[in-house]
Design a protein around this motif. Structure first.
Motif, short mmCIF file in Angstrom:
data_model
loop_
_atom_site.label_atom_id
_atom_site.label_comp_id
_atom_site.label_asym_id
_atom_site.label_seq_id
_atom_site.Cartn_x
_atom_site.Cartn_y
_atom_site.Cartn_z
N PRO A 180 0.84 -1.66 -0.26
CA PRO A 180 0.10 -0.23 -0.16
C PRO A 180 0.51 1.17 -0.54
O PRO A 180 0.36 2.20 -0.63
N LEU A 181 1.58 0.99 0.88
CA LEU A 181 2.71 2.49 0.46
C LEU A 181 4.50 2.14 0.23
O LEU A 181 5.41 2.52 1.23
N PRO A 182 4.57 1.76 -0.67
CA PRO A 182 5.90 1.73 -1.33
C PRO A 182 7.29 2.75 -1.27
O PRO A 182 6.21 4.14 -1.18
N ILE A 183 8.28 2.42 -0.54
CA ILE A 183 8.90 3.51 -0.65
C ILE A 183 9.18 4.44 -1.82
O ILE A 183 9.23 6.12 -2.01
N SER A 184 8.51 4.49 -2.90
CA SER A 184 9.33 4.78 -4.44
C SER A 184 7.73 6.10 -4.29
O SER A 184 8.01 6.75 -4.90
N ARG A 185 6.38 5.37 -3.00
CA ARG A 185 6.39 6.61 -3.84
C ARG A 185 6.17 7.77 -3.01
O ARG A 185 5.58 9.10 -3.60
N PHE A 186 7.46 8.59 -2.14
CA PHE A 186 7.45 9.52 -1.44
C PHE A 186 8.43 9.96 -2.11
O PHE A 186 9.35 10.75 -1.92
N SER A 187 9.14 9.60 -3.80
CA SER A 187 10.09 10.32 -3.82
C SER A 187 9.53 11.00 -4.85
O SER A 187 8.66 10.79 -5.76
N SER A 188 10.49 11.88 -5.25
CA SER A 188 10.28 13.77 -6.24
C SER A 188 10.60 13.13 -7.63
O SER A 188 9.76 13.49 -8.31
N SER A 189 11.21 12.24 -7.56
CA SER A 189 11.62 11.07 -8.58
C SER A 189 10.45 10.70 -9.36
O SER A 189 10.25 10.25 -11.23
N VAL A 190 9.49 10.33 -8.86
CA VAL A 190 7.82 9.57 -9.42
C VAL A 190 6.65 10.40 -9.08
O VAL A 190 6.22 10.94 -7.84
N THR A 191 6.09 10.78 -10.39
CA THR A 191 4.95 11.22 -10.42
C THR A 191 3.78 10.85 -9.72
O THR A 191 2.56 10.53 -9.26
N GLU A 192 3.18 8.95 -10.22
CA GLU A 192 2.52 8.20 -9.65
C GLU A 192 2.99 6.78 -9.39
O GLU A 192 3.56 6.72 -10.08
N THR A 193 2.08 6.24 -8.47
CA THR A 193 1.88 4.88 -7.73
C THR A 193 1.02 3.72 -7.71
O THR A 193 0.23 4.78 -8.22
N PHE A 194 1.00 2.97 -8.31
CA PHE A 194 -0.61 2.23 -8.62
C PHE A 194 -0.70 1.30 -7.38
O PHE A 194 1.01 0.38 -7.82
N ARG A 195 -1.70 0.90 -6.53
CA ARG A 195 -1.68 -1.05 -6.59
C ARG A 195 -2.37 -1.55 -7.43
O ARG A 195 -3.15 -1.44 -8.87
N THR A 196 -2.03 -2.71 -7.48
CA THR A 196 -2.14 -3.74 -8.02
C THR A 196 -2.33 -5.04 -7.90
O THR A 196 -1.39 -4.82 -6.94
N PRO A 197 -2.56 -6.09 -8.42
CA PRO A 197 -2.43 -7.85 -7.89
C PRO A 197 -1.19 -8.08 -7.80
O PRO A 197 -0.63 -7.48 -8.24
N ARG A 198 -1.39 -8.70 -6.82
CA ARG A 198 -0.14 -9.29 -6.80
C ARG A 198 0.18 -10.64 -7.74
O ARG A 198 -0.57 -11.60 -8.20
N PRO A 199 1.61 -10.48 -8.19
CA PRO A 199 2.30 -11.28 -9.26
C PRO A 199 2.56 -12.77 -9.48
O PRO A 199 1.79 -13.20 -9.93
N ARG A 200 2.78 -12.86 -8.33
CA ARG A 200 2.59 -14.62 -8.03
C ARG A 200 1.58 -15.17 -7.59
O ARG A 200 1.16 -15.68 -8.07
N HIS A 201 0.45 -14.49 -7.44
CA HIS A 201 -0.79 -14.92 -6.56
C HIS A 201 -2.36 -15.05 -7.99
O HIS A 201 -2.75 -15.59 -7.98
N ALA A 202 -1.81 -13.97 -8.54
CA ALA A 202 -2.60 -13.12 -9.45
C ALA A 202 -2.12 -12.64 -10.85
O ALA A 202 -2.14 -11.20 -11.46
N PRO A 203 -1.64 -13.95 -11.39
CA PRO A 203 -0.41 -13.24 -12.67
C PRO A 203 -1.15 -12.52 -13.55
O PRO A 203 -0.66 -11.51 -14.59
N VAL A 204 -2.65 -13.19 -14.32
CA VAL A 204 -2.83 -12.71 -15.67
C VAL A 204 -4.09 -11.35 -14.68
O VAL A 204 -3.63 -9.98 -15.84
N ASP A 205 -4.18 -11.58 -14.06
CA ASP A 205 -5.16 -10.33 -13.72
C ASP A 205 -3.71 -8.73 -13.26
O ASP A 205 -4.30 -7.66 -14.14
N TRP A 206 -2.47 -9.28 -13.14
CA TRP A 206 -1.47 -8.46 -12.68
C TRP A 206 -1.06 -7.57 -14.33
O TRP A 206 -1.33 -6.52 -13.94
N VAL A 207 -1.15 -8.78 -15.02
CA VAL A 207 0.28 -8.02 -16.31
C VAL A 207 -1.33 -7.36 -17.13
O VAL A 207 -0.99 -6.51 -17.59
#
Length: 360
Positions: free
Chosen positions: A2-29
């Protein structure tokens, strides 16, 4: 998270929540494709073992990613073979590259049948593993580890143990051509295996080895190799990571390593001379322990900690450093959720152990 460290960086304009790659790979892609379409993304750069999951899903459902978006990775059959520690050694052998003696182990009987079992020390490690977890050093005449278990889908690689200096490489490649490259020795490490500090060095033999290997495979994407250099200068590659590794941390913004990802540079981009970086939180948790660097002292740890740049704390971008407790809380929550240790929790949601991401 929910709160990745990149979210707070001035180099990042936007972050997104996605399904978990290992457990829902097709939904993640599917989520990645939706983001790429909505934000007109030109280039997707997968990291860690999400590379294999992404390659597997797109091999079955290429329409999930817009045709105008480039994904920087090789085809699934290649990255899958390089990720498998046994198949990687076989691939080197086919290319005529010398390897340490190795064999595939499905049972204790297989271990007893190894040609080098009775007179040589050897390593046992899962063909699919990461962070040098579950690595056993087996000495001649000693009993096998009592907690050794066998999984049909994830057997063990047995390989002759070589003593020497450990090095790692990291490269960004396009169609077999290196665009960025770094080499660094393994110094401070969790239990002597998973690196905590990184220092750029020149090693022409390793660079030439990597250049020959990626050209032979016509590899595209990020790739790292682990090496052992014995006292007699014999060089062995013991592992391949066909994805991003910590070596990317050695490239400061001034190197303009972003050009390598787009493949627009002519000369190979390397880190600045003497570049030194560390994973600060990891050093604080593990670096002072004797198991992290044999022969080191607490005074030596303090000295090295003070003179090495952290990869998170930066005067130009201070918020990620201030948000570090929040980010570590994410990792702790993952460790509790999956009942794994903290190093494993960093990777757990995007591990890949050879199974088809589509078929399970």
């Amino acid at each position: 998270m929910p709160l990745p460290i990149s979210r707070f960086s001035s180099s990042v304009t936007e972050t997104f929540r996605t399904p978990r790659p290992r457990h829902a790979p097709v939904d993640w892609v599917r989520s990645l494709g939706r983001i790429a379409r909505q934000r007109c993304v030109d280039l997707v750069v997968p990291v860690h073992e999400g590379t294999e999951i992404l390659a597997g899903v797109l091999a079955r459902y290429p329409e999930l990613m817009p045709a105008s978006t480039t994904v920087l990775m090789s085809r699934l059959d290649l990255v899958a073979r390089l990720e498998n520690k046994y198949e990687f050694q076989n691939a080197l052998k086919e290319q005529g590259v010398p390897t340490l003696d190795f064999g595939l182990v499905h049972s204790r009987e297989d271990i007893e049948a190894l040609d080098f079992r009775h007179d040589e020390t050897f390593a046992l490690k899962r063909v699919y593993s990461r962070g040098s977890q579950e690595v056993y050093k087996v000495h001649p005449g000693e009993p096998l580890p009592s907690d050794l278990t066998f999984e049909p889908t994830n057997p063990w690689l047995a390989q002759r143990w070589a003593e020497g200096t450990s090095y790692c490489s990291y490269s960004v490649c396009h169609d077999g051509e290196i665009k960025a490259h770094a080499v660094y020795p393994l110094r401070y490490a969790i239990d002597g295996t998973s690196g905590l500090t990184f220092e750029s060095v020149r090693h022409e033999r390793i660079t030439a080895w990597v250049r020959q290997c990626v050209k032979a495979f016509r590899f595209s994407g990020q790739v790292g190799f682990d090496f052992i250099e014995e006292a007699d200068q014999k060089l062995w590659s013991v592992e391949c990571n066909p994805r991003a590794t910590s070596g990317v941390l050695l490239f400061d913004p001034e190197t303009r390593v972003d050009r390598a990802f787009f493949g627009v540079n002519e000369d190979v981009i390397i880190p600045r001379p003497g570049a030194r970086k560390m994973l600060g939180p990891g050093m604080l948790m593990y670096g002072w322990r004797k198991s992290s660097l044999p022969g080191n002292t607490f005074r030596g740890f303090i000295r090295d900690f003070r003179r090495t740049d952290g990869v998170i704390f930066s005067r130009r971008d201070p918020k990620p450093g201030l948000a570090l407790p929040i980010a570590m809380g994410n990792v702790l929550a993952e460790a509790i959720r999956y009942r794994v240790n903290i190093p494993a929790a960093f990777l757990y949601d995007h591990n890949w152990d050879g199974a088809s991401p589509v078929d399970g």
